[in-house]
Scaffold this motif. Structure first.
Motif, PDB file in Angstrom:
ATOM      1  N   ILE A 107       0.795  -1.326   0.004  1.00 33.45           N
ATOM      2  CA  ILE A 107       0.049   0.105  -0.072  1.00 33.45           C
ATOM      3  C   ILE A 107       1.044   1.444  -0.024  1.00 33.45           C
ATOM      4  CG2 ILE A 107      -1.439   1.372   1.240  1.00 33.45           C
ATOM      5  CD1 ILE A 107      -2.986  -1.347   0.103  1.00 33.45           C
ATOM      6  N   GLN A 108       0.708   2.133  -0.788  1.00 34.65           N
ATOM      7  CA  GLN A 108       1.338   3.270  -1.039  1.00 34.65           C
ATOM      8  C   GLN A 108       0.537   4.532  -0.695  1.00 34.65           C
ATOM      9  OE1 GLN A 108       2.796   4.383  -5.026  1.00 34.65           O
ATOM     10  NE2 GLN A 108       4.105   6.135  -4.186  1.00 34.65           N
ATOM     11  N   LEU A 109       0.990   5.176   0.420  1.00 36.70           N
ATOM     12  CA  LEU A 109       0.329   6.491   0.864  1.00 36.70           C
ATOM     13  C   LEU A 109       1.352   7.592   0.758  1.00 36.70           C
ATOM     14  CD1 LEU A 109      -1.318   4.430   2.541  1.00 36.70           C
ATOM     15  CD2 LEU A 109      -1.374   6.213   4.502  1.00 36.70           C
ATOM     16  N   SER A 110       0.950   8.559   0.339  1.00 35.35           N
ATOM     17  CA  SER A 110       1.712   9.795   0.123  1.00 35.35           C
ATOM     18  C   SER A 110       1.013  11.260   0.442  1.00 35.35           C
ATOM     19  CB  SER A 110       2.221   9.995  -1.377  1.00 35.35           C
ATOM     20  OG  SER A 110       3.327  10.398  -1.638  1.00 35.35           O
ATOM     21  N   ASP A 111       1.657  12.214   0.452  1.00 34.51           N
ATOM     22  CA  ASP A 111       1.385  13.351   0.914  1.00 34.51           C
ATOM     23  C   ASP A 111       0.176  13.884   1.799  1.00 34.51           C
ATOM     24  OD1 ASP A 111       2.887  14.937  -1.645  1.00 34.51           O
ATOM     25  OD2 ASP A 111       2.544  13.295  -2.292  1.00 34.51           O
ATOM     26  N   THR A 112       0.466  13.279   3.009  1.00 34.43           N
ATOM     27  CA  THR A 112      -0.359  13.405   4.056  1.00 34.43           C
ATOM     28  C   THR A 112      -0.623  14.921   4.388  1.00 34.43           C
ATOM     29  OG1 THR A 112       1.267  12.851   5.588  1.00 34.43           O
ATOM     30  CG2 THR A 112      -0.288  11.034   4.859  1.00 34.43           C
ATOM     31  N   HIS A 113       0.672  15.847   4.165  1.00 36.60           N
ATOM     32  CA  HIS A 113       0.465  17.066   4.782  1.00 36.60           C
ATOM     33  C   HIS A 113      -0.112  17.288   6.057  1.00 36.60           C
ATOM     34  CE1 HIS A 113       2.213  18.773   0.837  1.00 36.60           C
ATOM     35  NE2 HIS A 113       1.510  17.867   0.482  1.00 36.60           N
ATOM     36  N   LEU A 114       0.472  16.568   7.069  1.00 33.07           N
ATOM     37  CA  LEU A 114      -0.192  16.797   8.399  1.00 33.07           C
ATOM     38  C   LEU A 114       0.477  18.019   9.164  1.00 33.07           C
ATOM     39  CD1 LEU A 114       1.009  13.078   9.867  1.00 33.07           C
ATOM     40  CD2 LEU A 114      -1.541  14.010   9.110  1.00 33.07           C
ATOM     41  N   GLN A 115      -0.581  18.558   9.747  1.00 36.84           N
ATOM     42  CA  GLN A 115      -0.701  19.851  10.572  1.00 36.84           C
ATOM     43  C   GLN A 115      -0.302  19.798  11.689  1.00 36.84           C
ATOM     44  OE1 GLN A 115      -0.511  22.324   8.255  1.00 36.84           O
ATOM     45  NE2 GLN A 115      -2.726  23.319   7.688  1.00 36.84           N
ATOM     46  N   PRO A 116      -0.072  21.025  12.496  1.00 38.08           N
ATOM     47  CA  PRO A 116      -0.093  21.133  13.909  1.00 38.08           C
ATOM     48  C   PRO A 116      -1.442  20.651  14.558  1.00 38.08           C
ATOM     49  CG  PRO A 116       1.269  22.907  13.087  1.00 38.08           C
ATOM     50  CD  PRO A 116       0.677  22.160  11.873  1.00 38.08           C
ATOM     51  N   GLU A 117      -1.602  20.464  15.714  1.00 41.45           N
ATOM     52  CA  GLU A 117      -2.888  20.372  16.322  1.00 41.45           C
ATOM     53  C   GLU A 117      -3.687  21.198  16.402  1.00 41.45           C
ATOM     54  OE1 GLU A 117      -4.519  18.286  20.602  1.00 41.45           O
ATOM     55  OE2 GLU A 117      -2.318  18.407  20.309  1.00 41.45           O
ATOM     56  N   GLY A 118      -4.606  20.909  15.847  1.00 43.09           N
ATOM     57  CA  GLY A 118      -5.957  22.168  15.986  1.00 43.09           C
ATOM     58  C   GLY A 118      -6.033  22.715  14.593  1.00 43.09           C
ATOM     59  N   GLN A 119      -5.027  22.605  13.632  1.00 41.25           N
ATOM     60  CA  GLN A 119      -4.926  23.262  12.334  1.00 41.25           C
ATOM     61  C   GLN A 119      -5.566  22.514  11.302  1.00 41.25           C
ATOM     62  OE1 GLN A 119      -1.590  25.620  11.579  1.00 41.25           O
ATOM     63  NE2 GLN A 119      -1.042  25.964  13.813  1.00 41.25           N
ATOM     64  N   LEU A 120      -6.152  23.288  10.327  1.00 41.21           N
ATOM     65  CA  LEU A 120      -6.785  22.549   9.222  1.00 41.21           C
ATOM     66  C   LEU A 120      -5.822  22.839   7.894  1.00 41.21           C
ATOM     67  CD1 LEU A 120     -10.615  22.781   9.527  1.00 41.21           C
ATOM     68  CD2 LEU A 120      -9.057  20.918  10.187  1.00 41.21           C
ATOM     69  N   LEU A 121      -5.694  21.855   7.009  1.00 35.66           N
ATOM     70  CA  LEU A 121      -4.700  22.042   5.795  1.00 35.66           C
ATOM     71  C   LEU A 121      -5.943  23.084   4.841  1.00 35.66           C
ATOM     72  CD1 LEU A 121      -2.521  21.545   3.869  1.00 35.66           C
ATOM     73  CD2 LEU A 121      -3.570  19.550   3.431  1.00 35.66           C
ATOM     74  N   HIS A 122      -5.336  24.279   4.303  1.00 36.42           N
ATOM     75  CA  HIS A 122      -6.024  25.214   3.604  1.00 36.42           C
ATOM     76  C   HIS A 122      -7.335  25.472   4.164  1.00 36.42           C
ATOM     77  CE1 HIS A 122      -2.788  24.263   0.769  1.00 36.42           C
ATOM     78  NE2 HIS A 122      -3.460  23.044   0.472  1.00 36.42           N
ATOM     79  N   GLY A 123      -7.243  25.513   5.468  1.00 32.43           N
ATOM     80  CA  GLY A 123      -8.619  25.971   6.370  1.00 32.43           C
ATOM     81  C   GLY A 123      -9.786  25.018   6.337  1.00 32.43           C
ATOM     82  N   THR A 124      -9.626  23.993   5.393  1.00 31.93           N
ATOM     83  CA  THR A 124     -10.779  23.076   5.398  1.00 31.93           C
ATOM     84  C   THR A 124     -10.555  21.537   5.636  1.00 31.93           C
ATOM     85  OG1 THR A 124     -10.492  22.862   3.145  1.00 31.93           O
ATOM     86  CG2 THR A 124     -11.907  24.578   3.856  1.00 31.93           C
ATOM     87  N   ILE A 125      -9.279  21.254   5.372  1.00 29.44           N
ATOM     88  CA  ILE A 125      -8.946  19.592   5.334  1.00 29.44           C
ATOM     89  C   ILE A 125      -8.409  19.179   6.646  1.00 29.44           C
ATOM     90  CG2 ILE A 125      -7.591  17.860   4.055  1.00 29.44           C
ATOM     91  CD1 ILE A 125      -7.638  19.587   1.793  1.00 29.44           C
ATOM     92  N   ASP A 126      -9.058  18.120   7.247  1.00 30.10           N
ATOM     93  CA  ASP A 126      -8.621  17.622   8.329  1.00 30.10           C
ATOM     94  C   ASP A 126      -7.649  16.358   7.750  1.00 30.10           C
ATOM     95  OD1 ASP A 126      -7.986  16.073  10.720  1.00 30.10           O
ATOM     96  OD2 ASP A 126      -9.819  16.310  11.669  1.00 30.10           O
ATOM     97  N   SER A 127      -6.330  16.999   7.779  1.00 25.96           N
ATOM     98  CA  SER A 127      -5.180  15.732   7.257  1.00 25.96           C
ATOM     99  C   SER A 127      -4.855  14.749   8.140  1.00 25.96           C
ATOM    100  CB  SER A 127      -4.078  16.762   6.965  1.00 25.96           C
ATOM    101  OG  SER A 127      -3.602  17.407   8.093  1.00 25.96           O
ATOM    102  N   TRP A 128      -4.987  14.838   9.437  1.00 29.61           N
ATOM    103  CA  TRP A 128      -4.755  13.786  10.317  1.00 29.61           C
ATOM    104  C   TRP A 128      -5.972  12.880  10.220  1.00 29.61           C
ATOM    105  CZ3 TRP A 128      -0.627  12.468  13.032  1.00 29.61           C
ATOM    106  CH2 TRP A 128       0.235  13.181  13.249  1.00 29.61           C
ATOM    107  N   GLN A 129      -7.158  13.240  10.180  1.00 31.58           N
ATOM    108  CA  GLN A 129      -8.251  12.304  10.046  1.00 31.58           C
ATOM    109  C   GLN A 129      -7.997  11.551   8.643  1.00 31.58           C
ATOM    110  OE1 GLN A 129     -12.450  14.019   8.976  1.00 31.58           O
ATOM    111  NE2 GLN A 129     -12.995  13.007  10.865  1.00 31.58           N
TER     112      GLN A 129
END
Length: 276
Positions: free
Chosen positions: A7-29
């Motif tokens: 399985i190949q995962l890529s580009d998770t772009h994980l953010q510091p706790e409480g922050q959303l990627l581009h204001g809308t994406i929960d990258s941890w989730q």
């Protein structure tokens, strides 16, 4: 000989706790959804091809904990290389804990999975347009490939050694692809797995297949070169390595979750951390 499932995962772009990627994406989730989903596929290995963090965010120790927990629960290696959003050295000792050896950079690693050799290379490029492999890394790779593995090898790096088909990613691949090709051509490398372009696609480096994974976080619309697409599900590649063939296809977490009532499937991995 049964095919291996990588399985190949890529580009998770994980953010510091409480922050959303581009204001809308929960990258941890998204990342946790992907790891839960691939449990149903019973992988022989999970590879993560870079941009674990977004813009150098200090999340790597938490990411290593998540990957290592997945590794224990699924009893398969989780193999990571950094991307251009991961500062040099952040994918270090806490990652790749099942590696057999380490190369010139901390994220240059060798793993063995049922006779298949998986080699990770750190293509660097933090805050730069392109990635690059240094002479010491290429020499190390050449030394490794002098002895073939029983089921051949897969090579992991973040920056594709081929040009992007998306205009927004043009000129952002590996800076020295032909230096890599001089080593991989005629070797036992069966495929090169990359990320970075945020779009599932395939190509060739001379005679070696190159599989580029969709991003877990968000992807590019191939029909609108400057437009990003934030799908509701986490995307990833499924690589099947057979005796004579290597096949790849893109999948998503919602497709796997649609099968979750099957009694034959293993329990998904659950993170003890709360997504933010």
């Amino acid at each position: 000989m049964e095919p291996l499932t990588i399985i190949q995962l890529s580009d998770t772009h994980l953010q510091p706790e409480g922050q959303l990627l581009h204001g809308t994406i929960d990258s941890w989730q998204r990342t946790e959804q992907a790891l839960e989903a691939v449990a149903y596929l019973e992988p022989d290995a999970i590879v993560v091809t870079g941009d674990i963090a977004d813009r150098g965010s200090p999340i790597h120790e938490r990411a290593a904990e998540l990957f290592n927990r997945t590794q224990r629960v699924l009893d398969c290696p989780v193999i990571s290389v950094p991307g251009n959003h991961d500062p040099l050295g952040t994918v270090g000792e806490s990652f790749n804990t099942r590696r057999l050896s380490t190369g010139p950079r901390p994220a240059d690693t060798v793993h063995e999975v049922h006779g298949l050799r998986i080699i990770g290379l750190d293509s660097g490029g933090f805050q730069l347009a392109q990635g690059n492999l240094e002479c010491e890394q290429l020499d190390w790779l050449s030394m490794l490939l002098a002895a073939p593995a029983p089921r051949g090898s897969l090579l992991l790096l973040h920056h594709p050694p081929v040009e992007a088909t998306n205009e927004a990613r043009a000129g952002r691949g590996l800076q020295n692809p032909m230096e890599l090709a001089a080593i991989t051509a005629g070797s036992d490398i069966r495929a090169i797995l990359c990320g970075h372009y945020h779009q599932a696609s395939t190509s060739q480096l001379v005679n070696t297949p190159v599989f580029m994974a969709p991003a877990v976080s968000y992807n590019m619309n191939p029909f609108a070169p400057t437009q990003t697409v934030a799908e509701p599900a986490a995307a990833f590649n499924v690589i099947n390595v057979g005796a004579k063939t290597v096949d790849a296809f893109a999948a998503s977490s919602d497709q796997c979750f649609a099968l979750n009532e099957s009694p034959a499937l293993p329990a998904p991995v659950k993170s003890s951390q709360t997504s933010n």
